[in-house]
Design a protein around this motif. Structure first.
Motif, mmCIF file in Angstrom:
data_model
loop_
_atom_site.group_PDB
_atom_site.id
_atom_site.type_symbol
_atom_site.label_atom_id
_atom_site.label_comp_id
_atom_site.label_asym_id
_atom_site.label_seq_id
_atom_site.Cartn_x
_atom_site.Cartn_y
_atom_site.Cartn_z
ATOM 1 N N ASN A 12 0.845 -1.205 0.000
ATOM 2 C CA ASN A 12 0.000 0.000 0.000
ATOM 3 C C ASN A 12 0.881 1.256 0.000
ATOM 4 O O ASN A 12 1.246 1.783 1.042
ATOM 5 C CB ASN A 12 -0.918 0.005 1.225
ATOM 6 C CG ASN A 12 -1.932 -1.111 1.183
ATOM 7 O OD1 ASN A 12 -2.483 -1.430 0.132
ATOM 8 N ND2 ASN A 12 -2.186 -1.721 2.330
ATOM 9 N N HIS A 13 1.198 1.725 -1.190
ATOM 10 C CA HIS A 13 2.107 2.861 -1.301
ATOM 11 C C HIS A 13 1.474 4.175 -0.842
ATOM 12 O O HIS A 13 2.180 5.175 -0.650
ATOM 13 C CB HIS A 13 2.597 2.989 -2.746
ATOM 14 C CG HIS A 13 3.321 1.771 -3.239
ATOM 15 N ND1 HIS A 13 4.481 1.300 -2.650
ATOM 16 C CD2 HIS A 13 3.038 0.896 -4.248
ATOM 17 C CE1 HIS A 13 4.887 0.208 -3.275
ATOM 18 N NE2 HIS A 13 4.028 -0.066 -4.247
ATOM 19 N N ASN A 14 0.152 4.186 -0.669
ATOM 20 C CA ASN A 14 -0.512 5.385 -0.150
ATOM 21 C C ASN A 14 -0.502 5.435 1.370
ATOM 22 O O ASN A 14 -0.918 6.435 1.965
ATOM 23 C CB ASN A 14 -1.954 5.450 -0.655
ATOM 24 C CG ASN A 14 -2.780 4.248 -0.223
ATOM 25 O OD1 ASN A 14 -2.272 3.131 -0.162
ATOM 26 N ND2 ASN A 14 -4.056 4.450 0.064
ATOM 27 N N CYS A 15 -0.021 4.376 2.025
ATOM 28 C CA CYS A 15 0.035 4.347 3.489
ATOM 29 C C CYS A 15 1.210 5.199 3.971
ATOM 30 O O CYS A 15 2.352 5.007 3.521
ATOM 31 C CB CYS A 15 0.191 2.905 3.976
ATOM 32 S SG CYS A 15 0.456 2.764 5.772
ATOM 33 N N LEU A 16 0.947 6.112 4.890
ATOM 34 C CA LEU A 16 2.000 7.008 5.372
ATOM 35 C C LEU A 16 3.106 6.242 6.090
ATOM 36 O O LEU A 16 4.283 6.592 5.976
ATOM 37 C CB LEU A 16 1.408 8.064 6.302
ATOM 38 C CG LEU A 16 0.458 9.089 5.666
ATOM 39 C CD1 LEU A 16 0.025 10.115 6.704
ATOM 40 C CD2 LEU A 16 1.120 9.785 4.491
ATOM 41 N N ILE A 17 2.746 5.205 6.823
ATOM 42 C CA ILE A 17 3.757 4.421 7.520
ATOM 43 C C ILE A 17 4.616 3.668 6.504
ATOM 44 O O ILE A 17 5.851 3.644 6.608
ATOM 45 C CB ILE A 17 3.113 3.425 8.504
ATOM 46 C CG1 ILE A 17 2.260 4.166 9.549
ATOM 47 C CG2 ILE A 17 4.187 2.586 9.187
ATOM 48 C CD1 ILE A 17 3.036 5.085 10.458
ATOM 49 N N ASN A 18 3.975 3.068 5.527
ATOM 50 C CA ASN A 18 4.703 2.312 4.506
ATOM 51 C C ASN A 18 5.672 3.207 3.740
ATOM 52 O O ASN A 18 6.773 2.786 3.381
ATOM 53 C CB ASN A 18 3.707 1.664 3.527
ATOM 54 C CG ASN A 18 4.395 0.760 2.520
ATOM 55 O OD1 ASN A 18 5.307 0.020 2.870
ATOM 56 N ND2 ASN A 18 3.971 0.827 1.276
ATOM 57 N N LYS A 19 5.286 4.440 3.525
ATOM 58 C CA LYS A 19 6.133 5.389 2.796
ATOM 59 C C LYS A 19 7.465 5.627 3.515
ATOM 60 O O LYS A 19 8.490 5.900 2.888
ATOM 61 C CB LYS A 19 5.387 6.718 2.626
ATOM 62 C CG LYS A 19 6.146 7.789 1.863
ATOM 63 C CD LYS A 19 5.306 9.053 1.747
ATOM 64 C CE LYS A 19 6.098 10.173 1.081
ATOM 65 N NZ LYS A 19 5.302 11.432 0.991
ATOM 66 N N HIS A 20 7.457 5.496 4.847
ATOM 67 C CA HIS A 20 8.649 5.789 5.646
ATOM 68 C C HIS A 20 9.232 4.550 6.315
ATOM 69 O O HIS A 20 10.062 4.675 7.225
ATOM 70 C CB HIS A 20 8.307 6.831 6.718
ATOM 71 C CG HIS A 20 7.922 8.173 6.157
ATOM 72 N ND1 HIS A 20 8.831 9.161 5.890
ATOM 73 C CD2 HIS A 20 6.702 8.670 5.800
ATOM 74 C CE1 HIS A 20 8.209 10.224 5.405
ATOM 75 N NE2 HIS A 20 6.917 9.941 5.333
ATOM 76 N N LYS A 21 8.842 3.359 5.865
ATOM 77 C CA LYS A 21 9.235 2.139 6.572
ATOM 78 C C LYS A 21 10.743 1.877 6.535
ATOM 79 O O LYS A 21 11.253 1.108 7.361
ATOM 80 C CB LYS A 21 8.489 0.934 5.999
ATOM 81 C CG LYS A 21 8.818 0.601 4.560
ATOM 82 C CD LYS A 21 7.951 -0.551 4.050
ATOM 83 C CE LYS A 21 8.250 -0.875 2.596
ATOM 84 N NZ LYS A 21 7.348 -1.933 2.080
ATOM 85 N N ASP A 22 11.450 2.492 5.600
ATOM 86 C CA ASP A 22 12.903 2.282 5.521
ATOM 87 C C ASP A 22 13.701 3.402 6.195
ATOM 88 O O ASP A 22 14.932 3.425 6.125
ATOM 89 C CB ASP A 22 13.342 2.177 4.045
ATOM 90 C CG ASP A 22 12.748 0.950 3.364
ATOM 91 O OD1 ASP A 22 12.656 -0.105 4.020
ATOM 92 O OD2 ASP A 22 12.369 1.052 2.182
ATOM 93 N N ALA A 23 13.003 4.311 6.862
ATOM 94 C CA ALA A 23 13.680 5.426 7.526
ATOM 95 C C ALA A 23 14.476 4.942 8.734
ATOM 96 O O ALA A 23 14.192 3.902 9.330
ATOM 97 C CB ALA A 23 12.663 6.474 7.960
#
Length: 236
Positions: A12-23
């Motif tokens: 789910n690329h629209n998920c805010l958490i998923n967007k930053h999961k590699d931070a």
């Protein structure tokens, strides 16, 4: 938490958490996420219950609703994969001011309030994206509230049907999300009888097709032409 529903495998690329999961510094927080499956019609947020955190839809469809006058409910949002549920209560309220239930068998991810607040503090880019998300929600809600109040009953039903089509799409001519006439009425903010009458007229005018509870729009542009302006519904 099952690895089956880990953030690492989330698409789910629209998920805010998923967007930053590699931070940096975020992995330890992701491990504190819980994931659970919710059956169709199962309620997982109760209006008035203490806020426990935020829910993210890993897979499925959810309705967000509020109690209004005469013990009726108003559906204020229909949400699907990757979207946040319960954000109106996060950070400001001690209790949820909405309820939420699954419209289809769904998988939900949950971050507790404490974990999410610490994760936001440690990850400024994630906090910034959440700030933009809340600003966008507020802007949409204010704009839609003004426009929606001017619509006739027929226009409210049409706007609701177009919203469902645009958000969930159609397969074999019918919406991918099947809603009862009662759900559509609660979404449009009108009575079930009014919805039934409008749907009947739209079918006679060949603007809508139906098969039991299933509905579909044969010509989206033609139905859109019935409105001066296509309105989205209030965010919840």
């Amino acid at each position: 938490m099952s690895n089956q529903f880990s953030c690492a495998g989330c698409l789910n690329h629209n998920c805010l958490i998923n967007k930053h999961k590699d931070a940096e510094h975020i992995e330890s927080f992701l491990k504190q996420k819980s994931a659970f499956q919710c059956q169709k019609e199962q309620q997982f947020i109760l209006e008035g219950a203490p806020v426990s955190g935020l829910y993210f839809i890993y897979k499925g469809d959810v309705k967000v609703f509020k109690n209004v006058a005469n013990k009726e409910s108003q559906i204020i949002r229909l949400s699907s994969d990757g979207e946040i549920v319960g954000h109106r209560g996060f950070g400001t309220n001690y209790v949820y001011d909405i309820s939420a239930a699954a419209l289809s068998d769904s998988t939900l991810c949950h971050f507790s309030t404490d974990v999410l607040i610490e994760m936001l503090h440690k990850n400024p880019p994630l906090m910034f994206d959440f700030m933009l998300f809340y600003a966008d929600q507020l802007q949409k809600s204010e704009a839609n509230a003004k426009r929606f109040g001017r619509l006739s009953v027929r226009e409210k039903v049409i706007s609701g049907l177009l919203f469902i089509h645009n958000k969930f799409g159609q397969t074999d001519g019918f919406f991918n999300l099947t809603l009862s006439r009662k759900d559509i009425a609660q979404f449009a903010g009108i009575s079930q009888e009014q919805v039934i009458r409008v749907i009947s007229k739209l079918k006679k005018e060949n603007l809508l097709i139906a098969n039991g509870k299933k509905l579909g729009i044969p010509d989206v542009a033609l139905l859109e032409s019935e409105l001066d302006e296509v309105v989205s519904f209030l965010e919840g």
